[in-house]
Every structure is written in C-alpha cells, then in structure tokens.
Design a protein around this motif. Structure first.
Motif, PDB file in Angstrom:
ATOM      1  N   GLN A  74       0.757  -1.102  -0.062  1.00  0.00           N
ATOM      2  CA  GLN A  74       0.042   0.070   0.005  1.00  0.00           C
ATOM      3  C   GLN A  74       0.854   1.346   0.067  1.00  0.00           C
ATOM      4  OE1 GLN A  74      -2.468  -0.727   3.301  1.00  0.00           O
ATOM      5  NE2 GLN A  74      -4.152  -1.009   2.316  1.00  0.00           N
ATOM      6  N   VAL A  75       1.908   1.258   0.683  1.00  0.00           N
ATOM      7  CA  VAL A  75       2.889   2.393   0.964  1.00  0.00           C
ATOM      8  C   VAL A  75       3.655   2.483  -0.447  1.00  0.00           C
ATOM      9  CG1 VAL A  75       5.004   3.316   1.597  1.00  0.00           C
ATOM     10  CG2 VAL A  75       3.282   2.426   3.288  1.00  0.00           C
ATOM     11  N   ALA A  76       3.940   1.583  -1.210  1.00  0.00           N
ATOM     12  CA  ALA A  76       4.709   1.511  -2.667  1.00  0.00           C
ATOM     13  C   ALA A  76       3.362   2.129  -3.506  1.00  0.00           C
ATOM     14  CB  ALA A  76       4.783   0.147  -2.915  1.00  0.00           C
ATOM     15  N   LYS A  77       2.262   1.835  -3.410  1.00  0.00           N
ATOM     16  CA  LYS A  77       1.199   2.370  -4.369  1.00  0.00           C
ATOM     17  C   LYS A  77       0.839   3.725  -4.162  1.00  0.00           C
ATOM     18  CE  LYS A  77      -1.511  -1.795  -4.764  1.00  0.00           C
ATOM     19  NZ  LYS A  77      -2.716  -2.883  -4.534  1.00  0.00           N
ATOM     20  N   LEU A  78       0.814   4.195  -2.790  1.00  0.00           N
ATOM     21  CA  LEU A  78       0.825   5.563  -2.570  1.00  0.00           C
ATOM     22  C   LEU A  78       2.013   6.296  -3.016  1.00  0.00           C
ATOM     23  CD1 LEU A  78      -0.559   5.406   1.044  1.00  0.00           C
ATOM     24  CD2 LEU A  78      -1.961   6.241  -1.006  1.00  0.00           C
ATOM     25  N   GLY A  79       3.128   5.763  -2.775  1.00  0.00           N
ATOM     26  CA  GLY A  79       4.517   6.529  -3.267  1.00  0.00           C
ATOM     27  C   GLY A  79       4.172   6.690  -4.917  1.00  0.00           C
ATOM     28  N   ASN A  80       3.850   5.777  -5.759  1.00  0.00           N
ATOM     29  CA  ASN A  80       3.652   5.832  -6.894  1.00  0.00           C
ATOM     30  C   ASN A  80       2.572   6.921  -7.352  1.00  0.00           C
ATOM     31  OD1 ASN A  80       3.801   5.035  -9.784  1.00  0.00           O
ATOM     32  ND2 ASN A  80       2.115   3.990  -9.725  1.00  0.00           N
ATOM     33  N   ASN A  81       1.437   6.867  -6.579  1.00  0.00           N
ATOM     34  CA  ASN A  81       0.577   8.000  -6.981  1.00  0.00           C
ATOM     35  C   ASN A  81       1.280   9.494  -6.649  1.00  0.00           C
ATOM     36  OD1 ASN A  81      -1.328   6.260  -7.562  1.00  0.00           O
ATOM     37  ND2 ASN A  81      -2.354   6.202  -5.481  1.00  0.00           N
ATOM     38  N   LEU A  82       1.880   9.505  -5.494  1.00  0.00           N
ATOM     39  CA  LEU A  82       2.513  10.838  -5.212  1.00  0.00           C
ATOM     40  C   LEU A  82       3.529  11.147  -6.369  1.00  0.00           C
ATOM     41  CD1 LEU A  82       3.181  10.472  -1.198  1.00  0.00           C
ATOM     42  CD2 LEU A  82       1.784  12.393  -2.505  1.00  0.00           C
ATOM     43  N   ASN A  83       4.101  10.290  -7.031  1.00  0.00           N
ATOM     44  CA  ASN A  83       5.080  10.580  -8.012  1.00  0.00           C
ATOM     45  C   ASN A  83       4.528  10.956  -9.160  1.00  0.00           C
ATOM     46  OD1 ASN A  83       7.734  10.633  -9.248  1.00  0.00           O
ATOM     47  ND2 ASN A  83       7.329   8.806 -10.219  1.00  0.00           N
ATOM     48  N   GLN A  84       3.256  10.464  -9.450  1.00  0.00           N
ATOM     49  CA  GLN A  84       2.608  11.067 -10.552  1.00  0.00           C
ATOM     50  C   GLN A  84       1.952  12.241 -10.467  1.00  0.00           C
ATOM     51  OE1 GLN A  84      -0.730   8.009 -11.075  1.00  0.00           O
ATOM     52  NE2 GLN A  84       0.898   6.449 -11.909  1.00  0.00           N
ATOM     53  N   LEU A  85       1.486  12.705  -9.166  1.00  0.00           N
ATOM     54  CA  LEU A  85       1.281  13.921  -8.557  1.00  0.00           C
ATOM     55  C   LEU A  85       2.197  14.986  -8.828  1.00  0.00           C
ATOM     56  CD1 LEU A  85      -1.159  13.705  -5.722  1.00  0.00           C
ATOM     57  CD2 LEU A  85      -1.828  14.328  -7.968  1.00  0.00           C
ATOM     58  N   ALA A  86       3.681  14.610  -8.610  1.00  0.00           N
ATOM     59  CA  ALA A  86       4.721  15.633  -8.683  1.00  0.00           C
ATOM     60  C   ALA A  86       4.859  15.742 -10.266  1.00  0.00           C
ATOM     61  CB  ALA A  86       5.891  14.808  -8.260  1.00  0.00           C
ATOM     62  N   HIS A  87       4.675  14.856 -11.160  1.00  0.00           N
ATOM     63  CA  HIS A  87       4.745  14.940 -12.713  1.00  0.00           C
ATOM     64  C   HIS A  87       3.820  16.013 -13.056  1.00  0.00           C
ATOM     65  CE1 HIS A  87       8.264  12.483 -13.538  1.00  0.00           C
ATOM     66  NE2 HIS A  87       7.477  11.467 -12.797  1.00  0.00           N
ATOM     67  N   LYS A  88       2.556  15.982 -12.400  1.00  0.00           N
ATOM     68  CA  LYS A  88       1.320  16.704 -13.001  1.00  0.00           C
ATOM     69  C   LYS A  88       1.625  18.209 -12.553  1.00  0.00           C
ATOM     70  CE  LYS A  88      -3.626  17.140 -13.036  1.00  0.00           C
ATOM     71  NZ  LYS A  88      -4.806  16.977 -12.843  1.00  0.00           N
ATOM     72  N   ALA A  89       2.308  18.224 -11.141  1.00  0.00           N
ATOM     73  CA  ALA A  89       2.353  19.583 -10.741  1.00  0.00           C
ATOM     74  C   ALA A  89       3.409  20.379 -11.366  1.00  0.00           C
ATOM     75  CB  ALA A  89       2.765  19.433  -9.044  1.00  0.00           C
ATOM     76  N   ASN A  90       4.475  19.613 -12.025  1.00  0.00           N
ATOM     77  CA  ASN A  90       5.510  20.200 -12.770  1.00  0.00           C
ATOM     78  C   ASN A  90       5.026  20.649 -14.118  1.00  0.00           C
ATOM     79  OD1 ASN A  90       7.747  20.074 -11.057  1.00  0.00           O
ATOM     80  ND2 ASN A  90       8.486  18.021 -11.568  1.00  0.00           N
ATOM     81  N   GLN A 102      -2.739  16.282  -0.649  1.00  0.00           N
ATOM     82  CA  GLN A 102      -3.300  16.318   0.931  1.00  0.00           C
ATOM     83  C   GLN A 102      -3.941  14.845   1.403  1.00  0.00           C
ATOM     84  OE1 GLN A 102      -5.676  19.712   1.530  1.00  0.00           O
ATOM     85  NE2 GLN A 102      -3.978  20.884   2.134  1.00  0.00           N
ATOM     86  N   ARG A 103      -4.838  14.500   0.327  1.00  0.00           N
ATOM     87  CA  ARG A 103      -5.407  13.228   0.491  1.00  0.00           C
ATOM     88  C   ARG A 103      -4.544  12.023   0.570  1.00  0.00           C
ATOM     89  NH1 ARG A 103      -7.385   8.980  -1.915  1.00  0.00           N
ATOM     90  NH2 ARG A 103      -6.495   9.603  -4.047  1.00  0.00           N
ATOM     91  N   LEU A 104      -3.799  12.042  -0.360  1.00  0.00           N
ATOM     92  CA  LEU A 104      -2.769  11.010  -0.409  1.00  0.00           C
ATOM     93  C   LEU A 104      -1.833  11.031   0.762  1.00  0.00           C
ATOM     94  CD1 LEU A 104      -1.852  10.752  -4.196  1.00  0.00           C
ATOM     95  CD2 LEU A 104      -3.015   9.060  -2.662  1.00  0.00           C
ATOM     96  N   LEU A 105      -1.318  12.127   1.135  1.00  0.00           N
ATOM     97  CA  LEU A 105      -0.529  12.315   2.418  1.00  0.00           C
ATOM     98  C   LEU A 105      -1.135  11.859   3.835  1.00  0.00           C
ATOM     99  CD1 LEU A 105       1.443  15.835   1.489  1.00  0.00           C
ATOM    100  CD2 LEU A 105       2.446  13.156   1.561  1.00  0.00           C
ATOM    101  N   ARG A 106      -2.503  11.901   3.918  1.00  0.00           N
ATOM    102  CA  ARG A 106      -3.201  11.767   5.037  1.00  0.00           C
ATOM    103  C   ARG A 106      -3.216  10.221   4.803  1.00  0.00           C
ATOM    104  NH1 ARG A 106      -6.283  16.113   4.628  1.00  0.00           N
ATOM    105  NH2 ARG A 106      -7.752  15.130   3.238  1.00  0.00           N
ATOM    106  N   GLN A 107      -3.500   9.633   3.815  1.00  0.00           N
ATOM    107  CA  GLN A 107      -3.569   8.141   3.662  1.00  0.00           C
ATOM    108  C   GLN A 107      -2.379   7.545   4.086  1.00  0.00           C
ATOM    109  OE1 GLN A 107      -5.119   7.529  -0.334  1.00  0.00           O
ATOM    110  NE2 GLN A 107      -5.897   5.325   0.505  1.00  0.00           N
ATOM    111  N   LEU A 108      -1.123   8.203   3.604  1.00  0.00           N
ATOM    112  CA  LEU A 108       0.185   7.449   3.908  1.00  0.00           C
ATOM    113  C   LEU A 108       0.385   7.770   5.346  1.00  0.00           C
ATOM    114  CD1 LEU A 108       2.831   6.314   2.801  1.00  0.00           C
ATOM    115  CD2 LEU A 108       3.426   8.699   2.299  1.00  0.00           C
ATOM    116  N   SER A 109       0.183   8.833   5.928  1.00  0.00           N
ATOM    117  CA  SER A 109       0.474   9.059   7.467  1.00  0.00           C
ATOM    118  C   SER A 109      -0.527   8.115   8.188  1.00  0.00           C
ATOM    119  CB  SER A 109      -0.054  10.415   7.716  1.00  0.00           C
ATOM    120  OG  SER A 109       0.005  10.748   9.109  1.00  0.00           O
TER     121      SER A 109
END
Length: 118
Positions: A74-90, A102-109
């Motif tokens: 689950q942590v790996a999947k969330l990390g993948n989602n965060l990486n995709q968000l970083a690309h979109k943010a760029n 924020q939602r993904l970071l809350r889930q990871l926490s």
C-alpha cells in the motif's frame, strides 16, 4: 519434433548457479531440535535456510508477515501516486494537485501510524 515448430520456453524461476551439494551434520537433543524448529517456523523459514543463516551470519533474516507485506504494498502504491502527482504539478502547476496530494499524504500518514501487530 518438427523443425518448423517454435520451441517452447520453459517457464518458472531459472535454476540457481550455486549448487548446495555439501552437507554438514549436527547432533542435537530432541529438545534442542524442537527449539530450533520453532525458531525457524517463527522466522518463516525452513530448517535448512534458518540453520544456514544462523551459522553464516549469526542471525536469521525474518520474512515479512502477510500484514506487513500488504502494508508495504500500500505504501508503494501511494508513493507511485505521489510521484504521478509531482509530474502533474511540474506540468500544470502546484495548485492543480493540492487537494489530491493532501488526501494521499493523509492516507500515507494513517498507514505509517498504524500500530504494529505483536
């Protein structure tokens, strides 16, 4: 076999290049053997692997439990989602991903704060 037929590939894990063909015998009492078997089972290893690791390194690498493995996935999947968000943010700017991040970071926490099983 017909030369025009394609060769079938063997599936599965390739054979190990290191063959373990040497044996070592250890004499134990029934109680000692039972204690070692229980430790190996608790570590999630068979007796040979447990004994080999203990003799060579002095400690056994314990396998992850099914629950720990699921959490790690689950942590790996969330990390993948965060990486995709970083690309979109760029590409689109940071404001485009604020709520999702924020939602993904809350889930990871929540995953990381989950108490460990005894």
């Amino acid at each position: 076999m017909n030369p025009t037929e394609p060769l079938k590939k063997k599936g599965g894990r390739p054979p190990s290049q290191t063959k373990r063909d040497q044996q070592m015998t250890v004499c134990l009492t029934k109680l000692e053997k039972l204690a070692i078997q229980r430790r190996a089972q608790k570590a999630g290893l068979n007796l040979s692997d447990y004994g080999r690791q203990m003799v060579l390194t002095g400690k056994a690498q314990v396998r992850l439990s099914a629950e720990e493995n699921a959490t790690l996935n689950q942590v790996a999947k969330l990390g993948n989602n965060l990486n995709q968000l970083a690309h979109k943010a760029n590409a689109d700017g940071i404001r485009s991903i604020a709520f999702e991040a924020q939602r993904l970071l809350r889930q990871l926490s929540d995953l990381l704060d989950k108490p460990a099983a005894p």
